[in-house]
Scaffold this motif. Structure first.
Motif, PDB file in Angstrom:
ATOM      1  N   ARG A  70       0.813  -1.218   0.000  1.00 39.70           N
ATOM      2  CA  ARG A  70       0.000   0.000   0.000  1.00 39.70           C
ATOM      3  C   ARG A  70       0.845   1.265   0.000  1.00 39.70           C
ATOM      4  N   SER A  71       2.000   1.223   0.640  1.00 33.24           N
ATOM      5  CA  SER A  71       2.739   2.488   0.777  1.00 33.24           C
ATOM      6  C   SER A  71       3.804   2.684  -0.306  1.00 33.24           C
ATOM      7  N   ILE A  72       4.158   1.660  -1.044  1.00 28.12           N
ATOM      8  CA  ILE A  72       5.174   1.825  -2.087  1.00 28.12           C
ATOM      9  C   ILE A  72       4.635   2.826  -3.125  1.00 28.12           C
ATOM     10  N   PRO A  73       5.413   3.848  -3.472  1.00 20.22           N
ATOM     11  CA  PRO A  73       4.833   4.929  -4.291  1.00 20.22           C
ATOM     12  C   PRO A  73       4.807   4.619  -5.792  1.00 20.22           C
ATOM     13  N   LYS A  74       4.459   3.400  -6.109  1.00 21.31           N
ATOM     14  CA  LYS A  74       4.382   2.935  -7.503  1.00 21.31           C
ATOM     15  C   LYS A  74       3.208   1.965  -7.583  1.00 21.31           C
ATOM     16  N   PRO A  75       2.573   1.866  -8.758  1.00 17.38           N
ATOM     17  CA  PRO A  75       1.443   0.933  -8.851  1.00 17.38           C
ATOM     18  C   PRO A  75       1.895  -0.517  -8.730  1.00 17.38           C
ATOM     19  N   VAL A  76       1.154  -1.271  -7.917  1.00 18.29           N
ATOM     20  CA  VAL A  76       1.377  -2.719  -7.786  1.00 18.29           C
ATOM     21  C   VAL A  76       0.155  -3.404  -8.405  1.00 18.29           C
ATOM     22  N   ILE A  77       0.411  -4.247  -9.385  1.00 16.19           N
ATOM     23  CA  ILE A  77      -0.679  -4.930 -10.100  1.00 16.19           C
ATOM     24  C   ILE A  77      -0.625  -6.412  -9.761  1.00 16.19           C
ATOM     25  N   ALA A  78      -1.734  -6.945  -9.229  1.00 21.76           N
ATOM     26  CA  ALA A  78      -1.827  -8.394  -9.002  1.00 21.76           C
ATOM     27  C   ALA A  78      -2.234  -9.049 -10.313  1.00 21.76           C
ATOM     28  N   LEU A  79      -1.458 -10.028 -10.747  1.00 19.40           N
ATOM     29  CA  LEU A  79      -1.856 -10.862 -11.880  1.00 19.40           C
ATOM     30  C   LEU A  79      -2.339 -12.166 -11.264  1.00 19.40           C
ATOM     31  N   VAL A  80      -3.647 -12.291 -11.111  1.00 19.77           N
ATOM     32  CA  VAL A  80      -4.227 -13.407 -10.339  1.00 19.77           C
ATOM     33  C   VAL A  80      -4.433 -14.587 -11.288  1.00 19.77           C
ATOM     34  N   ASN A  81      -3.542 -15.557 -11.174  1.00 18.69           N
ATOM     35  CA  ASN A  81      -3.437 -16.637 -12.162  1.00 18.69           C
ATOM     36  C   ASN A  81      -4.089 -17.935 -11.702  1.00 18.69           C
ATOM     37  N   GLY A  82      -4.874 -17.892 -10.644  1.00 16.77           N
ATOM     38  CA  GLY A  82      -5.504 -19.111 -10.126  1.00 16.77           C
ATOM     39  C   GLY A  82      -6.108 -18.794  -8.772  1.00 16.77           C
ATOM     40  N   TYR A  83      -6.067 -19.762  -7.861  1.00 10.45           N
ATOM     41  CA  TYR A  83      -6.647 -19.547  -6.536  1.00 10.45           C
ATOM     42  C   TYR A  83      -5.987 -18.366  -5.806  1.00 10.45           C
ATOM     43  N   ALA A  84      -6.810 -17.457  -5.329  1.00  4.58           N
ATOM     44  CA  ALA A  84      -6.365 -16.396  -4.402  1.00  4.58           C
ATOM     45  C   ALA A  84      -7.217 -16.580  -3.159  1.00  4.58           C
ATOM     46  N   ILE A  85      -6.647 -17.266  -2.177  1.00  7.14           N
ATOM     47  CA  ILE A  85      -7.443 -17.755  -1.045  1.00  7.14           C
ATOM     48  C   ILE A  85      -6.790 -17.319   0.265  1.00  7.14           C
ATOM     49  N   GLY A  86      -7.619 -17.008   1.260  1.00  7.61           N
ATOM     50  CA  GLY A  86      -7.114 -16.673   2.594  1.00  7.61           C
ATOM     51  C   GLY A  86      -6.190 -15.459   2.539  1.00  7.61           C
ATOM     52  N   GLY A  87      -5.028 -15.593   3.201  1.00 10.11           N
ATOM     53  CA  GLY A  87      -4.053 -14.498   3.172  1.00 10.11           C
ATOM     54  C   GLY A  87      -3.574 -14.197   1.759  1.00 10.11           C
ATOM     55  N   GLY A  88      -3.701 -15.145   0.865  1.00 12.06           N
ATOM     56  CA  GLY A  88      -3.357 -14.921  -0.552  1.00 12.06           C
ATOM     57  C   GLY A  88      -4.379 -14.026  -1.215  1.00 12.06           C
ATOM     58  N   HIS A  89      -5.640 -14.173  -0.800  1.00 11.80           N
ATOM     59  CA  HIS A  89      -6.672 -13.293  -1.334  1.00 11.80           C
ATOM     60  C   HIS A  89      -6.457 -11.865  -0.852  1.00 11.80           C
ATOM     61  N   VAL A  90      -6.100 -11.720   0.433  1.00 17.65           N
ATOM     62  CA  VAL A  90      -5.878 -10.368   0.963  1.00 17.65           C
ATOM     63  C   VAL A  90      -4.743  -9.690   0.181  1.00 17.65           C
ATOM     64  N   LEU A  91      -3.753 -10.463  -0.210  1.00 22.17           N
ATOM     65  CA  LEU A  91      -2.653  -9.861  -0.991  1.00 22.17           C
ATOM     66  C   LEU A  91      -3.174  -9.232  -2.278  1.00 22.17           C
ATOM     67  N   GLN A  92      -4.063  -9.941  -2.977  1.00 14.58           N
ATOM     68  CA  GLN A  92      -4.578  -9.339  -4.217  1.00 14.58           C
ATOM     69  C   GLN A  92      -5.488  -8.150  -3.918  1.00 14.58           C
ATOM     70  N   VAL A  93      -6.171  -8.196  -2.770  1.00 15.98           N
ATOM     71  CA  VAL A  93      -7.055  -7.077  -2.397  1.00 15.98           C
ATOM     72  C   VAL A  93      -6.228  -5.803  -2.198  1.00 15.98           C
ATOM     73  N   VAL A  94      -5.071  -5.922  -1.547  1.00 13.81           N
ATOM     74  CA  VAL A  94      -4.312  -4.697  -1.229  1.00 13.81           C
ATOM     75  C   VAL A  94      -3.506  -4.162  -2.419  1.00 13.81           C
ATOM     76  N   CYS A  95      -3.390  -4.959  -3.483  1.00 12.50           N
ATOM     77  CA  CYS A  95      -2.703  -4.424  -4.669  1.00 12.50           C
ATOM     78  C   CYS A  95      -3.542  -3.300  -5.278  1.00 12.50           C
ATOM     79  N   ASP A  96      -2.886  -2.384  -5.976  1.00 11.46           N
ATOM     80  CA  ASP A  96      -3.610  -1.233  -6.530  1.00 11.46           C
ATOM     81  C   ASP A  96      -4.601  -1.651  -7.605  1.00 11.46           C
ATOM     82  N   LEU A  97      -4.196  -2.596  -8.423  1.00 11.25           N
ATOM     83  CA  LEU A  97      -5.027  -3.080  -9.518  1.00 11.25           C
ATOM     84  C   LEU A  97      -4.932  -4.594  -9.534  1.00 11.25           C
ATOM     85  N   SER A  98      -5.994  -5.255 -10.003  1.00 10.13           N
ATOM     86  CA  SER A  98      -5.959  -6.719 -10.107  1.00 10.13           C
ATOM     87  C   SER A  98      -6.477  -7.127 -11.479  1.00 10.13           C
TER      88      SER A  98
END
Ligand code: 2NE
Length: 270
Positions: free
Chosen positions: A101-129
């Motif tokens: 969240r704080s890195i001053p550059k866009p972080v894009i999640a490329l969600v290539n399969g299951y995004a589950i549990g703490g893995g799902h939260v990771l894609q949620v906090v990315c700037d774009l998915s």
């Protein structure tokens, strides 16, 4: 694409190509579940990606065609956290969420399969998915003895709304990519084979724009939600911009030259 390794790790890959850093969680045997080692490596990679001026956009993805990330590795879940090599329980993935969240550059999640549990939260906090058609989304905490009541709850609710966020957590269902798109959980869904191409196209579109403007808008979007910590980030960027003015330079010069500063500018924007 000729992705060049930036640094070698055990549980992630960290590569660079034409302004883009790609961070890949590389534990496909376990659906890319993260251990404290994975998280330590992720954290270092994000820190490097923050520092390097030639990195403009960051991808976060998972190895293979089954999973983006299935959350904390249950094999090392112990009393108080996920047990690291030294026997210390960790929940250090929360630090990586903050970094994203704080890195001053866009972080894009490329969600290539299951995004589950703490893995799902990771894609949620990315700037774009951007998700592939086979992607599946969901929380499992209340089923497996865990929860993320931080960004995993409050930011999720900002993204999909309170009712949907409560449904996701209270029922622990799995959602297909088209459902995720419909609820605003991801920005776009593409065939699996096109996932990286689509990410690169988005990254290149972003890189044609002003990096500084994007940095400021990311800080602004975070600030409203992140309280004092968010304002601190935005304020830090304001200080950075101030340092780029003649007025701020004059203050420093005057100190070193042991004289009174001349701040009498009459062309400030009003
Ligand atoms: C991800 C999912 C839905 C995939 O299902 P499927 O059927 O495609 O694969 P399968 O057979 O379940 O998994 C393949 C192998 O990967 C391991 C499995 O145990 C299995 O191993 P083998 O039987 O072949 O030996 N595996 C999968 N996920 C794992 C994990 N997280 N840790 C260790 N091994 C894992 C399905 O696998 C699934 O539901 N996985 C568990 C997801 C989960 O509950 N994650 C933890 C949530 S809590 C969390 O992440 C968390 C938090 O809530 C708060 C803070 C920090 C973290």
């Amino acid at each position: 694409r000729n992705w060049t390794p930036i640094r070698e790790y055990e549980e992630i890959r960290f590569e660079f190509w034409e302004g883009i850093a790609k961070i890949t969680i590389d534990r496909p045997r376990w659906r890319n579940a993260f251990t404290p080692t994975t998280v330590k490596e992720l954290s270092e990679a994000f820190a490097i990606a923050r520092e390097r001026a030639d990195i403009r956009v960051i991808f976060l993805t998972g190895a293979g065609n089954m999973a983006f990330c299935s959350g904390g590795d249950m094999h090392v879940k112990g009393l108080g956290g996920y047990i690291d090599a030294g026997g210390v329980p960790r929940l250090n993935i929360l630090d990586v969420q903050k970094q994203i969240r704080s890195i001053p550059k866009p972080v894009i999640a490329l969600v290539n399969g299951y995004a589950i549990g703490g893995g799902h939260v990771l894609q949620v906090v990315c700037d774009l998915s951007i998700a592939s058609e086979n992607a599946v989304f969901g929380q499992t905490g209340p089923r497996v003895g865990s929860f993320d009541a931080g960004f995993g709850a409050s930011y999720l609710a900002r993204v999909v709304g309170q009712k949907k966020a409560r449904e996701i957590w209270f029922l622990c269902r799995q959602y297909k990519a088209d459902e995720a798109l419909e609820m605003g959980l991801v920005n776009k869904v593409v065939p699996f084979e096109s996932l990286e191409d689509e990410g690169v196209a988005w990254a290149q579109e972003i890189m044609r724009l002003s990096a500084l403007a994007i940095r400021m808008i990311k800080a602004g979007l975070n600030a409203e939600l992140d309280g004092q910590a968010g304002i601190q980030e935005l304020a830090g960027d304001a200080t950075m911009l101030y340092y780029m003015t003649e007025e701020a330079q004059e203050g420093g010069r005057a100190f070193l030259e042991k004289r009174a500063p001349d701040f009498n500018y009459n062309k400030r924007p009003s």
